[in-house]
Design an enzyme around this catalytic site. Structure first.
Site, PDB file in Angstrom:
ATOM      1  N   GLU A 180      27.020  47.825  39.785  1.00 56.19           N
ATOM      2  CA  GLU A 180      26.560  48.904  40.641  1.00 56.19           C
ATOM      3  C   GLU A 180      25.827  50.041  40.044  1.00 56.19           C
ATOM      4  OE1 GLU A 180      29.539  49.546  43.653  1.00 56.19           O
ATOM      5  OE2 GLU A 180      29.033  48.116  44.727  1.00 56.19           O
ATOM      6  N   GLU A 278      28.180  41.253  46.378  1.00 57.63           N
ATOM      7  CA  GLU A 278      29.566  41.830  46.805  1.00 57.63           C
ATOM      8  C   GLU A 278      29.406  41.869  48.387  1.00 57.63           C
ATOM      9  OE1 GLU A 278      31.383  45.453  45.361  1.00 57.63           O
ATOM     10  OE2 GLU A 278      30.975  44.481  43.194  1.00 57.63           O
TER      11      GLU A 278
END
Ligand code: CA
Length: 644
Positions: A180, A278
């Site tokens: 991320e 995810e």
């Protein structure tokens, strides 16, 4: 018949109960057309070993204890994702938690994945603990390094880790360089520096696992142009990567249409593969480990599906469909921590001991030396146990079958999956008319109004009307599920904005003698309830004379009384009353008086009979002579109630 249950807190109850049957056939699964044989169905299973160390056991669909990786492989999972932290331990060797996931854990997990024919996605955070858009802390061992030195350290570290995986025979299918990384990574805050680090990770991957894909991973696809910006930076710096991967949590990350658009744009512009790295969805709002969950029934989140096992599966179905059929370069979907379940259902104390000892909570108290502001403050257990794909005892949820079932579909007749609660108020003096249908979310995620049978007897109905203002839950049956109606029996007030909190909506002041001030005032200390009231004041003698009225045209026929409250001062002689007018004729009125500040006086009219046709008006008439500084006053809480 079930008794009426008196409850105080409606909010604690909700109707999202799992469908009754746990059999495979009861999971509705839409067939995903064009689903490639090699489409990646991944499962992040990073915390499995810490959980097993904590005593957690997993089972297969037949109820036999089994290696969870075997269960996952048998359920159609092709890739296991594992996060890798450089050194998630303090000086004394106590783990920070979150699985204490270092390369040694990744090797063990990788070997078990490989044993059952699944590939590994090695997810390098390049931090000693959690890295996400909110924090990208540099590993302690690399702190203070200039970018050249850090780049070399990252390259060596990645290479060493991948060699360990290779030596252990792990089938690594993909390497994720950073987690991320929305403009930050490994303590760096400029793309100029970050790109060096990404290049180094990619280089090590190409050398050790030349067949593995190199993925970069970002979050927040809903932020306009952010992904396009990241991809442009990567292109500008010629970062070597194959997959532009995104987190996608439907509570926060925008629509699937948007996700498809931003990923397709990147794929088309730069020739990259794209995927969801995810996602997860809650199968229940309940917590199972005594540590509160990120997602529960409250909060400002988008609830795209009910919190049911079917809802969880529907999230995966819709994302997969989006990646397969609306995102041409989509290669896969990875579910996040579907195996992260409760370490025990006995007590917080027992669980806490396990979280601290084995690192099976999201963070242990030891993490505070590294991450004082977040983990150091909020350390504890599992905040996502209600988003796992195994229940608290380690048995797989039927939603885990979705990965396999999407290939052929299991398009059984949709059944009710969750029912919307009915919330209603009922006048103590009016009939209780429960709705004939309730809104259901069906297993195929469509909405449908279902006929409902309420467990309401005449005797219960009579008692509810005779017991004064109270709240009740009435249960019923719809679509094979329990429906609930939350009913507040109240002395219903038919006037809109009775306490002037909406600014006097539907109320009309009529000034009859040029008063200086007539308006709705926002001043809590001068209000009977709430913060607002109707205010009047005039400096001159004999200038306060007005009415304050609300006219109704849709009042049902019946008997009604009007109540109104007033306080004020300096009024001299007064003529004040509240009244009910039918047509233009005052039918009933009740006198009211002004004495001094804070002394509220309430007037209540006799009952009037209203036929149900023609206009009816509730009002207050105020006339004050005024003394000294001129009359002033406040009117609040006008109530038109029905009576028997
Ligand atoms: Ca929890």
């Amino acid at each position: 018949m079930k008794p009426i249950v008196l409850i105080l807190l409606c909010a604690l109850f909700f109707a999202c109960l799992p469908a009754l049957s746990e059999g495979e056939s009861s999971l509705y699964v839409r067939k995903i057309e064009n689903l490639p044989d090699d489409f990646i169905f991944g499962m992040d299973a990073s915390s499995v070993i810490a959980l097993e160390d904590s005593g957690v056991k997993y089972y297969d669909f037949d109820g036999n204890e089994e290696d969870v990786f075997k269960v996952l492989a048998a359920s159609g999972i092709t890739h296991i994702r594992v996060r890798i932290w450089n050194h998630p331990y303090n000086m004394a060797g106590n783990g920070y938690g979150g699985g204490n996931n270092d390369i040694e854990k990744a090797v063990k997990i990788g070997q078990r994945a490989t044993k059952y024919g699944m590939k590994l996605i090695a997810n390098f955070h390049y931090s000693d603990f959690w890295a996400d858009p909110g924090k990208q802390m540099v590993p302690v061992a690399w702190a203070g390094m200039e970018i050249e030195e850090k780049t070399e350290a990252l390259y060596n570290y990645t290479r060493d880790c991948l060699v360990k995986l290779k030596d252990a025979g792990v089938d690594v299918g993909m390497v994720q360089v950073g987690n991320e990384t929305n403009g930050r990574m490994c303590g760096e805050k400029t793309w100029f520096n970050i790109q060096y680090l990404m290049q180094a990770g990619a280089k090590a991957t190409r050398e050790i696992y030349p067949d593995a894909l190199v993925a970069l991973h970002f979050a927040n696809p809903e932020k306009a142009d952010s992904y396009a910006t990241y991809a442009k930076k990567m292109d500008y710096y010629k970062v070597d990567y194959d997959v532009f991967a995104s987190s996608y949590y439907p509570y926060w990350h925008g629509t699937l249409e948007n996700l498809a658009n931003v990923l397709t744009d990147i794929a088309n512009t730069y020739g990259k593969k794209v995927m969801v790295m995810e996602t997860s969805y809650a199968y229940t709002a309940e917590d199972t480990d005594f540590y509160g969950n990120t997602i529960s029934d409250g909060g400002a989140i988008i609830k795209s599906y009910p919190f049911t096992v079917q809802g969880q599966a529907n999230n995966i179905i819709d994302i997969t469909d989006t990646l397969v059929n609306k995102t041409p370069a989509g290669i896969g979907v990875v579910y996040w921590e579907g195996t992260w379940i409760s370490v025990g259902t006995e007590s917080w104390e027992k669980n806490n001991e396990k979280w601290e000892t084995y690192g099976s909570g999201w963070a242990s108290s030891y993490a505070k030396t590294y991450d004082a502001n977040d983990a150091g403050k909020y350390f504890g257990g599992n905040a996502v146990d209600n988003q796992a794909m195994f229940d608290a005892s380690g048995h797989p949820l039927k939603s885990l079958k979705v990965f396999k079932l999407m290939r052929e579909g299991n398009e059984i007749a949709p059944a009710a999956d969750a029912l919307e609660d009915v919330n209603m108020i009922c006048d103590l003096n009016a009939p209780l008319n429960l709705p004939k249908t309730v809104n259901a979310v069906m297993t195929d995620n469509t909405k449908k109004a279902l006929p409902v049978t309420w467990n309401l007897t005449d005797e219960m109905d009579r008692k509810m009307h005779a017991s004064g203002p109270k709240q009740y839950v009435i249960e019923g049956e719809a679509g094979g599920m329990t429906a609930r109606a939350y009913v507040s029996m109240i002395e219903y007030n038919y006037l809109a904005d009775y306490s002037f909190e909406e600014g006097g909506k539907n109320w009309v002041f009529t000034d009859l003698n040029k008063a200086d001030e007539l308006y709705i005032e926002d001043k809590k200390t001068d209000s009977l309830t709430g913060t607002k009231h109707a205010h009047f004041w005039s400096a001159k003698k004999n200038s306060v004379e007005f009415t304050l009225e609300q006219t109704l045209t849709d009042l049902p026929g019946g008997k009604y009384t009007l109540t109104a409250s007033i306080m004020g001062g300096d009024a001299g002689n007064t003529e004040i009353y509240c009244y009910i007018k039918i047509g233009d004729e005052i039918i009933a009125k009740a006198p009211m008086t002004i004495t001094s500040y804070g002394n509220w006086n309430t007037g209540k009219t006799d009952a009037v009979v209203y036929s149900g046709s023609g206009k009816i008006t509730a009002g207050v008439y105020v006339k004050c002579e005024g003394s000294g500084n001129g009359a002033w006053g406040k009117i609040d809480d006008m109530m038109l109630n029905s009576i028997k």
